[in-house]
Scaffold this active site. Structure first.
Site, PDB file in Angstrom:
ATOM      1  N   VAL A  12      -7.420   3.204   1.485  1.00  0.00           N
ATOM      2  CA  VAL A  12      -6.795   2.628   0.296  1.00  0.00           C
ATOM      3  C   VAL A  12      -7.743   1.553  -0.231  1.00  0.00           C
ATOM      4  CG1 VAL A  12      -4.674   1.692  -0.681  1.00  0.00           C
ATOM      5  CG2 VAL A  12      -4.577   2.983   1.444  1.00  0.00           C
ATOM      6  N   ASP A  62       0.805  -1.222   0.000  1.00  0.00           N
ATOM      7  CA  ASP A  62       0.000   0.000   0.000  1.00  0.00           C
ATOM      8  C   ASP A  62       0.840   1.275   0.000  1.00  0.00           C
ATOM      9  OD1 ASP A  62      -1.916  -2.151   1.420  1.00  0.00           O
ATOM     10  OD2 ASP A  62      -3.098  -0.620   0.416  1.00  0.00           O
ATOM     11  N   TYR A  71       0.761   2.132  -3.881  1.00  0.00           N
ATOM     12  CA  TYR A  71      -0.423   3.007  -3.924  1.00  0.00           C
ATOM     13  C   TYR A  71      -0.223   4.353  -3.220  1.00  0.00           C
ATOM     14  CZ  TYR A  71      -3.254  -0.954  -5.626  1.00  0.00           C
ATOM     15  OH  TYR A  71      -3.771  -1.996  -6.357  1.00  0.00           O
ATOM     16  N   TYR A 100     -10.077  -0.852   2.191  1.00  0.00           N
ATOM     17  CA  TYR A 100      -9.661  -0.760   3.592  1.00  0.00           C
ATOM     18  C   TYR A 100      -9.396   0.675   4.012  1.00  0.00           C
ATOM     19  CZ  TYR A 100      -9.124  -5.395   5.653  1.00  0.00           C
ATOM     20  OH  TYR A 100      -9.370  -6.606   6.240  1.00  0.00           O
TER      21      TYR A 100
HETATM   22 CU   LIG Z   1      -7.794  -7.671   6.926  1.00  0.00          CU
END
Ligand SMILES: [Cu+2]
Length: 640
Positions: free
Chosen positions: A384, A303, A307, A387
């Site tokens: 993100v 992430d 990202y 989540y």
């Molecule tokens: Cu999880």
């Protein structure tokens, strides 16, 4: 509403006050001008990352005024050509341009415009439309395309191009929760440079789960309960901290707050009673590998590196996200064009009561005393994809530092095939959530009473019955000094109470022992992917709970600088290849932590916060409890 926004004493000046302050909007624009003038922004060139190039530590510690520099990852979206650029604002020039070979260096992170492009590309593709139509999904306007970083799996036509793999979800109405309706068995592979689908994998068909997951819909959630009475947090004299620009002071603590599009919140020059503890702390990478080995075996997100978690930081709302007397800091990130974007109220600073600090009722002298613990909280939240993550750093009156990550949001879903599927939990009728991990890497550039530090691994065990231990009750510490990088890749061991002590090799306490801070890990699993899995060398940092490396300003990211489609071996494995001496040196700890998540039905349709983290405690850093001077919480508290 008693919650109060405490505006920090921020100046509107475009000039940052301190070398470690985040880049300002004016600086981003100035850096962009320098790059444009050098011809680096020609054509459809986009910024995949743009941030402060922090000055070398030695310069900062010596108080040398280093000129401000910015670093940009540039990508030409028509050709895929990528460059890692550093500009000097002080000198008004480009300092370095490194052209990447993405096949070996890795690809640039996903950029904002990739999301919209992918949606258009898959919906224009006849093969993908046909795969949807076979599943009875003729109206593609109701389908949401979810681009996922591709990883590297050694399949020739997959790995040689800038690409994402795309899963689909159905959003029945404008407010429907698409994650409730995964279209399973099929993925489109999209070439982001050619802007086309180059492959479709279509392995099986399962019904699209139908139950609504729209937790905003009263028909789904039911009426709100009416039995919660208000809780109000008031600090009638204001909070006890002082935030001056990005410098934060609270009790005996001082630190500087930074923010970066890639790492999110960064903390700098953390010191206690004027003594340095950590030069820089951040969550410098995270990987979220999913454990379903079917056609979606590639699902694993980095992430931060792929990202840019910081870029998706939320604007926090007083009275909703944060209660009490809050000071906010804005964060400035940039869009694809390098233009600044201010995220208002991105960073929250506040103070919390935290129950009992210490307490004793003495059976001999009758003393009955209680003191209350408090903590200073510096946090931000980011979204993100499905989540949401909250990153919280806590500083306590007794010298404890704690990092807590709060994972919430919506599970990543698939269709449940029925029976006892070994890799997922059925969380709603026909809806599955695969087992997965969230593995964070905290980069802790330690300076416990100065830069000369070392790490001891401390286990606690009993001893067998013997001549010195006739009744078998002995308890001892086993202390092992980690002296070289090659031996400092370590696992936690809950059964032995394993901790790691970061000691000063120069300063001792009154007992003649090195002053130190102890890292208390949670003993959760490290990366569960097989050592032979293609993911493992890409996520090398996640194969141990601890790494210790010699400080090197170039060692910033534990999975390497360019994580997206990097074949592996970058970051920690490369950092430790030189096997440097880490005993009495300027060292950095890299700590892997985070949950292995076996989803529960209670995690659906939106997941209650799951916490993970670690703690650092002073250990002989002080000569006694440093909080004896904390006064009783109110005059009536002492019983004597
Ligand atoms: Cu999880």
């Amino acid at each position: 509403m008693t919650d109060t926004a405490v505006r920090a004493d921020e100046t509107a000046s475009p000039q940052p006050a301190h070398p470690l302050d985040p880049a300002t909007a004016a600086e981003y624009l100035a850096g962009r001008e320098i790059m444009a003038a050098a011809g680096l922004l020609a054509g459809p060139t986009r910024f995949a990352y743009y941030g402060l190039e922090e000055p070398p530590k030695d310069d900062v510690l010596a108080g040398r005024a280093a000129g401000r520099r910015l670093r940009a990852f540039l990508i030409n979206t028509a050709t895929g050509e990528s460059a890692d650029v550093v500009v000097s604002l002080a000198d008004q020039k480009v300092v370095s341009v490194r052209r990447l070979d993405p096949r070996t260096d890795g690809q640039m992170p996903i950029i904002d415009s990739d999301f919209a492009a992918v949606d258009e590309i898959v919906k224009a593709d006849p093969g993908w439309r046909a795969a949807m139509a076979r599943r009875g999904l003729d109206d593609v306007s109701k389908i949401r395309a979810c681009p996922i970083t591709a990883g590297v799996f050694g399949v020739a036509d997959d790995d040689r191009r800038r690409m994402v793999r795309v899963l689909a979800f159905v959003q029945e109405s404008e407010h429907d929760l698409a994650w409730a309706h995964p279209v399973d068995g099929v993925a489109a592979y999209v070439d982001l440079v050619a802007k086309k689908v180059f492959k479709i994998t279509d392995e099986f068909e399962l019904p699209v789960p139908a139950s609504s997951g729209d937790y905003d819909d009263e028909a789904v959630r039911g009426p709100h309960r009416t039995t919660l009475r208000p809780i109000e947090i008031t600090q009638p004299e204001g909070p006890s901290f002082i935030l001056n620009g990005h410098a934060l002071h609270w009790q005996d603590w001082s630190l500087r707050i930074g923010f970066d599009a890639r790492e999110g919140l960064t903390l700098h020059q953390i010191s206690l009673c004027g003594r340095p503890v950590i030069y820089r702390a951040s969550i410098s990478e995270m990987v979220v590998p999913y454990g379903d080995p079917r056609f979606r075996y590639w699902q694993a997100y980095f992430d931060a590196g792929e990202y840019l978690v910081g870029k998706w930081a939320n604007s926090l709302e007083l009275g909703c996200d944060c209660l009490g007397e809050i000071a906010y800091l804005d964060a400035t990130v940039t869009g694809d064009g390098g233009q600044p974007r201010v995220i208002k109220n991105a960073i929250c600073v506040h103070e919390e009561d935290f129950g009992i600090l210490w307490k004793h009722t003495d059976i001999f002298n009758g003393s009955a005393q209680t003191r209350r613990q408090r903590r200073l909280v510096v946090s931000y939240f980011t979204t993100v994809g499905n989540y949401d993550y909250g990153f919280y750093w806590y500083f306590y009156l007794d010298g404890t530092i704690e990092c807590e990550v709060r994972a919430t949001g919506v599970l990543f879903t698939s269709a449940h095939p029925g029976g006892d599927h070994p890799y997922s939990t059925e969380v709603a009728p026909g809806l599955a959530a695969a087992f997965h991990q969230h593995l964070f890497s905290a980069r802790l550039d330690m300076t416990v009473d100065g830069p000369a530090n070392a790490v001891e691994e401390v286990d606690v065990t009993g001893l067998p019955v013997g001549p010195d231990n006739p009744y078998g009750n002995a308890i001892v510490q086993h202390v092992t000094r980690l002296t070289r990088e090659s031996h400092a890749g370590r696992r936690a061991d809950g059964a032995r109470g394993r901790t790691w002590r970061i000691i000063s090799t120069e300063h001792q306490n009154t007992f003649g022992r090195p002053v130190s801070y102890t890292l208390y890990p949670e003993s959760a699993p490290v990366l569960l992917a097989d050592p032979a899995a293609p993911l493992t060398p890409r996520a090398g940092f996640a194969t141990n709970h601890l790494w210790v490396t010699r400080y090197d300003p170039a060692h910033r990211y534990p999975a390497g600088d360019f994580v997206n489609q990097h074949p592996g071996g970058a970051g920690i494995p490369a950092f430790i290849a030189g096997d440097q001496d880490i005993d009495g040196a300027d060292i950095v700890l890299w700590h892997t932590f985070g949950p292995t998540h076996v989803p529960r039905p209670e995690d659906w349709p939106v997941m209650p916060v799951a916490r993970c983290g670690f703690t650092l405690k002073p250990t002989g850093f002080f000569d006694r409890n440093p909080t004896l001077d904390v006064p009783p919480p109110s005059p009536h508290c002492p019983a004597d």
